[in-house]
Structure formats: C-alpha cells, structure tokens
Design an enzyme around this catalytic site. Structure first.
Site, PDB file in Angstrom:
ATOM      1  N   LYS A   1      -1.203  24.336  -6.762  1.00 18.46           N
ATOM      2  CA  LYS A   1      -0.098  24.853  -7.575  1.00 18.46           C
ATOM      3  C   LYS A   1       0.132  26.329  -7.294  1.00 18.46           C
ATOM      4  O   LYS A   1      -0.808  27.131  -7.243  1.00 18.46           O
ATOM      5  CB  LYS A   1      -0.405  24.628  -9.060  1.00 18.46           C
ATOM      6  CG  LYS A   1       0.764  24.927  -9.987  1.00 18.46           C
ATOM      7  CD  LYS A   1       0.425  24.551 -11.422  1.00 18.46           C
ATOM      8  CE  LYS A   1       1.614  24.780 -12.346  1.00 18.46           C
ATOM      9  NZ  LYS A   1       1.300  24.441 -13.752  1.00 18.46           N
TER      10      LYS A   1
ATOM     11  N   CYS B   1       3.438  20.161 -13.083  1.00 17.92           N
ATOM     12  CA  CYS B   1       3.833  20.588 -14.420  1.00 17.92           C
ATOM     13  C   CYS B   1       5.145  21.359 -14.384  1.00 17.92           C
ATOM     14  O   CYS B   1       6.132  20.904 -13.823  1.00 17.92           O
ATOM     15  CB  CYS B   1       2.712  21.394 -15.058  1.00 17.92           C
ATOM     16  SG  CYS B   1       2.934  21.710 -16.822  1.00 17.92           S
TER      17      CYS B   1
ATOM     18  N   GLU C   1      -1.021  14.749 -13.595  1.00 21.50           N
ATOM     19  CA  GLU C   1      -1.685  16.047 -13.407  1.00 21.50           C
ATOM     20  C   GLU C   1      -3.091  16.054 -14.017  1.00 21.50           C
ATOM     21  O   GLU C   1      -3.329  15.451 -15.061  1.00 21.50           O
ATOM     22  CB  GLU C   1      -0.847  17.138 -14.079  1.00 21.50           C
ATOM     23  CG  GLU C   1      -1.469  18.524 -14.030  1.00 21.50           C
ATOM     24  CD  GLU C   1      -0.780  19.517 -14.946  1.00 21.50           C
ATOM     25  OE1 GLU C   1      -1.055  20.718 -14.805  1.00 21.50           O
ATOM     26  OE2 GLU C   1       0.037  19.100 -15.791  1.00 21.50           O
TER      27      GLU C   1
END
Length: 532
Positions: free
Chosen positions: A352, A407, A287
């Site tokens: 995301k 994440c 990430e």
C-alpha cells in the site's frame, strides 16, 4: 419567497452561523447512501444568500472576507459532521482503549476539514459580483477548496460534492471526461444556480442561470444515456472470479487467538461448490485477512495450496514484514496484497502506498506526543505500516495487468494507475468492518465505483463485511454482495474500455475549466467592485 432570500442574507450573529451549519448538514443527504440530489440545492442556495449578506460586514475592508470564512467554516462543519458521523464507530471496536477519543473523531475531524470550505467561501467573497456570475465565483472557489482537501496533508476527498452526480449511472458517465473534481464543479454550479431565482433584478436575470443549470443536468443525463451501451460488457476469456466476503467482526479479525477459526472460515467459504460447475480460476480475499504474517506461516500456505485447483491462484490482503536490518529486532511492516499459487508459493505482492494517518501510521509530528501519553494507532503493528515508494501494476497469472488498491486508496481520483503500462483492471481489497452498518461502507463503495468510470476499467472489490462487488467500466454493477452478510460472489471479469479522456487529460481539463471560469469573473470586474 423573495423575502426568504433577503431575510437569509440579513441574518446576523448566532442565527447566521446556525443557518450555515444547518445548510451544510442538509447537503450530506445528497451523498451515498441517500443520493437525494435536491438536498444539494437546499444546501447551496442558502450559502449563496448568506454570502450576499457579507457585503459591508464591519468597518474593515477585510471584514467581509472574515465573515465569509466563518460562514464557510460553519457550513463545512455541518456538512462533514452529518456526512462523516459514522467514523465514530471505529472508536467503539476497542472501546476500552479508544471510546474516550470518539468526540475527536466525530467532531474534531469535521472541524479541521471545515477550514477548506472556509477558504473557499472567503475566496468566493473576494470574487463576488452582483449578478449571476457570483454562482461562478462560488463554484470556482469551492472547487479549488475541494481539490486542496483532496491533496493537502495526505488528502481526504471523501464526500466531495461531485459525488452527488457520481452515484447515478447516467450522471456519473461524465467522470470519464472530467473526473471527480469536474463533477464537483458541475454539481456546485447546478446546485447553487437556483439562488438567483429569488434575487435576480429582472425575469431574464432570475431565470437564465437556473435554466442553464437544468439544461446542463439534462445534458449530463443525455450523455450518460448515450455512453452506456445497452448490452452487457464483454468478458475476459477463461477468467472465473470468486470473491470471498467472510463478514468477520473487527474485534475478532485481529485477535491472534482466532487465527485457526478464521482460516477455517476462509477455506470453507472459498471451497463452496460453484452452481455453474466450473471451479474458480482466481479466489480473492479482503484486506488484512489474517491476524498473523501469512508469508511466514508454512502451514497456512499449505492449506491454501490444498484449496486451489491446478493453475488457479489466491489473491489476498495480508500484512507482510521485510527481513530485519542488522541491529533491528523486527523489519518494516507493509499492508499488502499477495498472490499465491496452487503450490503455496507467493508469486508477488503489492504494498500500500497511501496509508491512513493515525490508523496505519502516526505522522512524525504527532508521534512523540502520542507515545508520551501511551496511545497508539488503531492497527496492531509495531511502529505502524510503512508506505511503498511507488505504485506499480500487480502481475497476477491469468489476469490482465492489475491496478491494485487497498482500502481508501480507491477514493483518490487520478492515483489509481501508477507507473508502467496501463492496467486493465482495478482491484480493491478493503476492511470496512470498523464502521458497521453505517453510511461509511456505502460511501466507500460509491467512490471506488466512480474510479471505474473515470479510468474506463472494471472494478473487482473484496470487502470483509461488504460491499464486495464486480463493476464494469461504465459503473454498472455486475455482481454485488449485501453489507454484513457472509457470502461469496462468483463472476466473470468485464473487459476494459479504451483510455478515457479523463485518464489522458483529466488534470488538464480541470485546469482549463477553472481558468475559463476565472476569466469570466475578472472581465469588466472593475464595473462591479461592490455588491450592493
């Protein structure tokens, strides 16, 4: 021993709250990386006895519910402090700016999360019965509280009690039927059942519930033993994965002055010779891999193109920015996964959806206050990240459809698969460097691993400092990199299993379970309106 249960139920004042806090704290030992399942019993059994002692607490008819809520809050506060203390490490990455706020993270968040078990304990007391069915009341209420914790205020289902069963290979297989919240229901039932051993009014009353709990635990293990095949999972042809774990310290990762050194490190690691001889078809970086906008840096894209063999691709985490609208100085920023081919062309992105409050964005309710006192979120992005509107499968050449997660998106059961055709792979890129060598990265990996079992999909995980891994659809770890080690993983990709029962009917199964449980609690309840 019977006196122990009685004395616990008779505790009053600060001793009662301390007992609840200590019981909750012990429960954290059942979570990763410890996985000590008996700790769940030691945590839940005193909770039952303490709730037994709330009968007749005070003159008001609502006094027992109020006492139960306080018990639940102290129990939850102990559980979350002991299980989430490692969050404080994030405040020390830029200690000059955030160290002062460390107590708010270490104690403030647990204090807020504790209101969920407070609600659960109060609801349990409302349904309390003077027999073993109070175990069902407790389980029913705490499961609802856990579901609410996982959904309200953006949700945070971290260390749900179901993870006590969700770490063992055989016990976790039931997640393919009922998911995390179903495992939570089972964990609470099994862990709390021994409470009646010392409070039942007859031999049968004392032993029935614990015997059923033991049988359930054996049954779960038996189902897992039956479900997990003896042979390794088949692999997707012509896919050779290379996962790069650079192990960069968090304070160096986002420093623009380190951009060239970071890029050299990534390229050098990714170019290591493969002991098997064949070049990787897919290189995966973690990430937010760069302290700059990769899609606007032609030089870095050219370096990536030079790294890649013909026909291979790089999949990497990277912040990206939309073009500014008229009148705007900058566009909107997204925490993304980008796919780059051997010509340095960005083929596609996943943005995301589920952002971290205060880490990646500031909720509007608090935005003005935080700006007024000169604070910001942890990530150095003007205005924070924007969430994507919907979750879609990510197309990566040479791979089956991918359920991309960034994440902590991987901790949310039922949210992995988005709109469109079912994916055949879960990809999780993350950066747990914020939390150092604490239980945090282990807990994060364990939850991502459970998503693979729930969905019947393999998991490919690239983490900056670890834990990077490849996991098959049964939760078996095919390859794994240690925490805080600079390394690469070369692996094949396991084939996905057919749709699991949970992936089709997961939410429905939990609803049915809770409805049946409630029916068992309310039948003939009028005969037991008061717990003696």
């Amino acid at each position: 021993m019977i006196l122990l249960a009685k004395r616990t139920s008779l505790l009053r004042g600060w001793r009662r709250w301390l007992a609840a806090f200590m019981a909750g704290s012990v429960g954290a030992l059942a979570m990763p990386p410890f996985g000590f399942l008996p700790a769940l019993v030691v945590s839940l059994v005193p909770a039952i006895w303490l709730l037994d002692g709330t009968t007749g607490a005070g003159a008001s008819r609502w006094a027992p519910l109020k006492t139960a809520a306080f018990l639940g809050w102290f129990w939850g506060f102990g559980y979350f402090v002991a299980g989430l203390w490692w969050l404080g490490a994030a405040f020390l990455v830029e200690a000059d700016q955030f160290a002062w706020a460390m107590p708010f993270g270490v104690l403030g968040l647990p204090a807020l999360l504790a209101f969920f078990p407070a609600f659960g304990f109060a609801l349990a007391r409302l349904l309390w019965l003077p027999d073993a069915r109070r175990i069902l009341a407790f389980t029913f209420a705490l499961t609802i509280a856990e579901w609410l914790r996982g959904h309200l205020f953006t949700g945070f289902p971290w260390n749900s009690p179901g993870m006590a069963l969700g770490q063992n290979l055989w016990l976790m297989q039931s997640a393919s039927l009922v998911g995390l919240y179903g495992l939570t229901f089972l964990s609470l039932c099994i862990g709390a059942a021994p409470a009646v051993l010392l409070t039942g009014r007859s031999t049968r009353a004392r032993w029935t519930a614990p015997a059923l709990a033991a049988a359930a635990l054996v049954g779960l293990a038996g189902f897992g033993f039956w479900r997990v095949p003896a042979e390794a999972s088949a692999t997707v042809p012509d896919v050779r994965l290379r996962i790069m774990q650079p192990n960069l310290p968090q304070d160096a990762k986002f420093n623009p002055r380190n951009r060239d050194a970071i890029m050299r490190r990534y390229l050098s690691l990714s170019a290591r010779p493969n002991q098997n001889g064949a070049a990787p078809t897919h290189i995966i970086w973690p990430e937010s891999a760069f302290p700059f906008l990769l899609h606007r840096d032609a030089g870095s894209l050219a370096q990536i193109a030079a790294l890649l063999e013909p026909g291979s691709v790089l999949v990497t985490g990277a912040a990206r920015m939309d073009e500014p609208l008229p009148g705007e100085a900058v566009g909107k920023f997204y925490n993304a996964i980008q796919v780059i081919d051997d010509r340095g062309t960005i083929l596609g992105s996943y943005d995301k959806v589920h952002l971290v409050p205060f880490g990646e964005f500031v909720p509007k309710l608090f935005d003005a206050l935080i700006r007024a006192v000169g604070l910001r979120q942890f990530v150095h992005i003007p205005g924070g990240f924007e969430p994507a509107e919907s979750r879609m499968a990510l197309a990566i050449p040479g791979l089956p459809p991918v359920a991309a997660t960034i994440c902590y998106e991987a901790i949310f059961p039922g949210e992995i698969v988005g709109d469109g055709p079912r994916p055949n792979l879960i990809l999780n890129v993350t950066n747990d460097a914020w939390f150092g060598e604490t239980p945090g990265p282990y807990q994060h990996f364990a939850q991502a691993r459970l998503r693979a079992v729930e969905e019947g999909l393999p998991l490919v995980r690239a983490a900056n400092t670890g834990i990077s891994a490849v996991v098959d659809p049964f939760g078996r770890i095919v390859e794994r990199a240690p925490l805080s080690v600079e390394t690469i993983i070369d692996a094949t990709l396991p084939v996905a299993e057919p749709d699991s029962l949970y992936s089709k009917w997961g939410k429905f199964s939990l609803t049915v379970t809770l409805v049946i449980c409630l029916m068992l609690l309310v039948v003939r309840r009028g005969q037991h309106s008061t717990f003696p």
